[in-house]
Each structure stands twice: as structure tokens, then as C-alpha cells.
Design an enzyme around this catalytic site. Structure first.
Site, PDB file in Angstrom:
ATOM      1  N   ALA A   1      23.559  63.502  34.424  1.00 51.48           N
ATOM      2  CA  ALA A   1      23.031  64.427  33.381  1.00 51.48           C
ATOM      3  C   ALA A   1      21.770  65.180  33.860  1.00 51.48           C
ATOM      4  O   ALA A   1      21.515  66.189  33.750  1.00 51.48           O
ATOM      5  CB  ALA A   1      22.830  63.614  32.135  1.00 51.48           C
TER       6      ALA A   1
ATOM      7  N   GLY B   1      24.426  55.661  35.725  1.00 59.93           N
ATOM      8  CA  GLY B   1      25.342  56.838  36.529  1.00 59.93           C
ATOM      9  C   GLY B   1      25.346  57.921  35.461  1.00 59.93           C
ATOM     10  O   GLY B   1      25.442  59.137  36.009  1.00 59.93           O
ATOM     11  N   ASP B   2      25.549  57.744  34.497  1.00 61.72           N
ATOM     12  CA  ASP B   2      25.603  58.906  33.532  1.00 61.72           C
ATOM     13  C   ASP B   2      24.304  59.594  33.147  1.00 61.72           C
ATOM     14  O   ASP B   2      24.425  60.897  33.414  1.00 61.72           O
ATOM     15  CB  ASP B   2      26.322  58.488  32.127  1.00 61.72           C
ATOM     16  CG  ASP B   2      27.576  58.131  31.873  1.00 61.72           C
ATOM     17  OD1 ASP B   2      28.458  58.934  32.489  1.00 61.72           O
ATOM     18  OD2 ASP B   2      28.007  57.077  31.376  1.00 61.72           O
ATOM     19  N   THR B   3      23.161  58.896  33.053  1.00 59.33           N
ATOM     20  CA  THR B   3      22.057  59.740  32.848  1.00 59.33           C
ATOM     21  C   THR B   3      21.414  60.221  34.172  1.00 59.33           C
ATOM     22  O   THR B   3      20.985  61.335  34.074  1.00 59.33           O
ATOM     23  CB  THR B   3      21.035  58.444  32.480  1.00 59.33           C
ATOM     24  OG1 THR B   3      21.445  57.750  31.264  1.00 59.33           O
ATOM     25  CG2 THR B   3      19.578  59.077  32.055  1.00 59.33           C
TER      26      THR B   3
ATOM     27  N   SER C   1      23.617  52.883  31.086  1.00 62.42           N
ATOM     28  CA  SER C   1      24.835  53.541  32.008  1.00 62.42           C
ATOM     29  C   SER C   1      24.068  54.548  32.841  1.00 62.42           C
ATOM     30  O   SER C   1      23.784  55.684  32.491  1.00 62.42           O
ATOM     31  CB  SER C   1      25.541  54.492  31.087  1.00 62.42           C
ATOM     32  OG  SER C   1      26.417  53.605  30.214  1.00 62.42           O
TER      33      SER C   1
END
Length: 405
Positions: free
Chosen positions: A184, A179-181, A177
Site C-alpha cells: 500500500a 506485505g499488504d501494508t 499483514s
């Protein structure tokens, strides 16, 4: 490693973080802060009749004794406190935690925290120095703010997904993922910037300085990594299209078939390109006046790639890597996790560390990045069981403080 051994505290020692997020983006930001010494209190929902409770990541992918092994990475160095944010008692406990913390992380749909009476305006009244990291699909403002947003959608909207895959075929996704990382990591950068700004705003009426909101949208974190995509469209109307394993406009830089596998080769530097062509027995391409710079090579990339492939397909991956490394041409085999686990460089850089879980499982986990020479990060504690620290943390919060004259 033995997590019971005393370890040097990291550069964020003394920083108190409350993490309300779930799954990937918010918790990855919390993990990164925790790796460098921050005290991270992870708030998780209680079990209900509909589920087992806690962060859903506890049950994602491959499980050992009912818990995801991924959990051991994402929640190391954290404390787990179970609170029901849908109850007034749970929200009151969050307010008590927020009153004394430096950073609060949340990745709920915009408006959820305000609905619970836990928005920044409400919490900053009881803690003016509070920094709130808010990660969402589309950000806290704008016409899309109320839409649900996951990393897969953010990667598409941010421009990444269109570029991934072979021309004329359905775009593919990376197996993680991204986009999430990316969100973050942008969130961690924002928190560190906000902490610096807070330290510069200390005054008599704000002894800790003034906090602020760090607003990170998943799609914006992806878009921020899209390099020349927008300016090329703005200046020339150019819409970059998917190009498989190549990097359009940069030549040669591609993946190439070998007799027993594939390699990636980055021969796009002018002097590197010449060494590459001599190494594959094509001196005429090395010395061609039309190929001395990237612009000329990009125009004839198919010819160059065909020459490289004609050489690599006749040789093993090991032979190609050895030949090109010997002449300082960037080259590498395409690693699986089996290759990663066996690679001595990963071990030498401590990017693979071994822990022993509470139930005795020996588990290799990713090490810590970035590497700080004087105040490195560390794995100080294992990922917690659900609610492991609820009693201790809440008892401390509910202990009456002495009134000072």
C-alpha cells in the site's frame, strides 16, 4: 477529537479517488490518501444471500455492535457507495465515477477489471488523465500473474519470512499483514509520482495531463525492503539465515533478558559501543583494539552478547533503560499495546487520537504519519456505514451536465 469541527484541508485536497479494493492493501492506500485531504469514494459490494455485504474487513477481528473497530481506522475520511460490479448497471456507475476521478485503486486478481470492461485501456479512453493503482500478489505481468496472492505468501516469496524466527525452527510471522501494508505504501508513492508526471504532460489535447498504471506486486514491495540480501548472495554466494532477535553482521544489536522482562539494545555504532561497554562495567571490551569497528565486533558477537546479558539479567528493565539512556545508548523496552496506549510520547506526537463512533463508542485510533508542518493530514470524518453515500454520490454522477458551446 470532534470530527464535526472544521479542519484544515490537506495537501491532496481536490484529488478525487475511487477505491475498488477490499481488505488491506488497496484500502490502506486509500486511507493514506484520504488522511491528507483526498476525496475517497469507496465502492463496496451489496449484501447477498451468502453474506452481509461490504468490505469483508467490516467483520474482521473484534467487533462492536457488529462492526470491526479496525474499520474505524481503515475507512476513516471515506465515503461508501454500494455497487454490484457483476451487473452492467454497477459497472456503468464505476465508469461514470472513473470519468471524473484522478485515481482509481483496485486490488483484484489481474484480468478481473478487464473482464468487467473496467481495465485501464477502457477507462483511460474516457479519462486520459486517469491514474490506476493496481495492487496484486504478483503484478500485472509475468508467469505468476494469474495466481492468487496474499500478504502471507508475498512475505515468504519476498524473502522476509525465511529470516523471521530462531535458527533451525519453523519461520514465524509478524502479527500484522506487513506485505499488504508495504504494498500500500509503495502504491501511494507510485500515485504521487504519477500525479507529478501527469502535471508535466499537460497539453492542448490532454488538459489534465496523461495518466498511467501504477503496478504494485505484494512480493516486490517486500523484496524492496530486503536490504543487502541479494547483493550479498550475488557477490559471495551468501544466503542469510534466520538469527532470532539479532541482526546478522551488525553488533551488538539484539534483545536481552532482564530480571523482569526484556529490552532491545542497539550498540553497533563505534562510539556507542564503547559507551555501552563502560556502562556495563566491561572497559576491557570497550578498549579492545579488535572491537573498535563493526567487522571485529561481528566476528565476536557471541562474546559481546554474553557480556551484555550477564549485566542485564541482574537488573530490571527500568534500571537497564535508565542506565543506558543516561549515556546515550539506544535502548528500549519491548512494548505491548498497553505500553503504547500509556506512553506520553505517543500522545505528544498525536499518534493516538480519540474519536467517538456513531453509536457512541469512545475509541483510540492511530494518528497520522508523516507529519507535515504546513499542510498536515487530519481525521475529517468517521468510517462510513455501508452505502451511506450511495444516493448522494450517484445522484451527482447521474445529473445531466450542461452542454457548453
Amino acid at each position: 477529537m470532534n470530527t464535526n469541527e472544521p479542519l484544515a484541508m490537506g495537501p491532496l485536497s481536490g484529488l478525487k479517488v475511487v477505491e475498488l479494493g477490499q481488505l488491506i492493501a488497496g484500502p490502506f492506500a486509500g486511507k493514506t490518501l484520504a488522511d491528507f485531504g483526498a476525496e475517497v469514494i469507496k465502492v463496496e459490494p451489496p449484501a447477498t444471500g451468502e453474506g452481509q455485504g461490504g468490505d469483508p474487513l467490516r467483520q474482521w477481528r473484534l467487533l462492536h455492535n457488529g462492526t470491526s473497530v479496525w474499520w474505524q481506522v481503515q475507512s476513516r475520511n471515506k465515503q461508501s457507495v454500494v455497487l454490484d460490479l457483476r451487473s452492467e448497471e454497477g459497472r456503468a456507475d464505476v465508469r461514470a465515477l472513473a470519468a471524473e476521478c484522478d485515481v482509481l485503486i483496485e486490488n483484484f486478481k489481474p484480468g478481473t477489471m478487464e473482464k468487467w470492461g473496467l481495465g485501464f485501456d477502457q477507462l483511460s479512453r474516457i479519462n486520459p488523465g486517469l491514474i490506476m493503482l493496481r495492487i496484486s500478489g504478483y503484478g500485472q505481468t509475468g508467469p505468476y500473474r494469474d495466481l492468487p496472492g496474499f500478504a502471507v505468501v508475498a512475505e515468504a516469496m519476498g524473502g522476509m519470512r525465511h529470516l523471521m524466527g530462531e535458527p533451525g525452527r519453523v519461520p514465524v510471522r509478524a502479527g500484522v499483514s506487513l506485505g499488504d501494508t508495504l504494498a500500500a505504501l509503495h502504491g501511494v508513492i507510485g500515485v504521487l509520482l504519477a500525479l507529478q508526471a501527469r502535471s508535466q504532460s499537460v497539453s492542448l489535447d490532454a488538459p489534465k495531463g496523461r495518466g498511467q498504471v501504477v503496478d504494485v506486486a505484494l512480493y516486490e514491495a517486500v523484496f524492496n525492503c530486503m536490504e543487502s540480501l541479494l547483493p550479498e548472495f550475488s557477490a559471495f554466494g551468501a544466503v542469510r539465515e534466520p538469527a532470532g532477535s539479532a541482526l546478522p553482521g551488525i553488533a551488538p544489536s539484539n534483545a536481552y533478558r532482564c530480571a523482569d522482562g526484556q529490552v532491545v539494545i542497539g550498540g553497533n555504532g563505534d562510539s556507542i559501543y564503547k559507551r555501552l561497554m563502560h556502562a556495563i562495567g566491561r572497559p576491557e571490551l570497550a578498549e579492545d583494539p579488535g572491537l573498535t569497528n563493526n567487522a571485529g565486533r561481528a566476528a565476536r558477537v557471541d562474546e559481546i552478547d554474553a557480556a551484555i546479558t550477564a549485566w542485564t539479567v541482574q537488573r530490571s528493565v527500568d534500571a537497564v533503560v535508565a542506565t543506558l539512556q543516561a549515556v546515550s545508548v539506544p535502548v528500549g523496552r519491548i512494548y505491548t499495546v498497553r505500553d503504547i496506549a500509556a506512553d506520553p510520547h505517543y500522545r505528544a506526537r498525536q499518534m493516538i487520537q480519540t474519536i467517538t463512533t456513531a453509536d457512541g463508542l469512545q475509541l483510540d485510533v492511530p494518528g497520522i504519519i508523516p507529519k507535515l508542518s504546513a499542510t498536515p493530514g487530519s481525521i475529517r470524518s468517521l468510517a462510513p456505514s455501508l452505502g451511506e453515500h450511495t444516493e448522494a454520490v450517484l445522484a451527482l454522477q447521474r445529473t445531466p451536465r450542461p452542454v457548453l458551446d
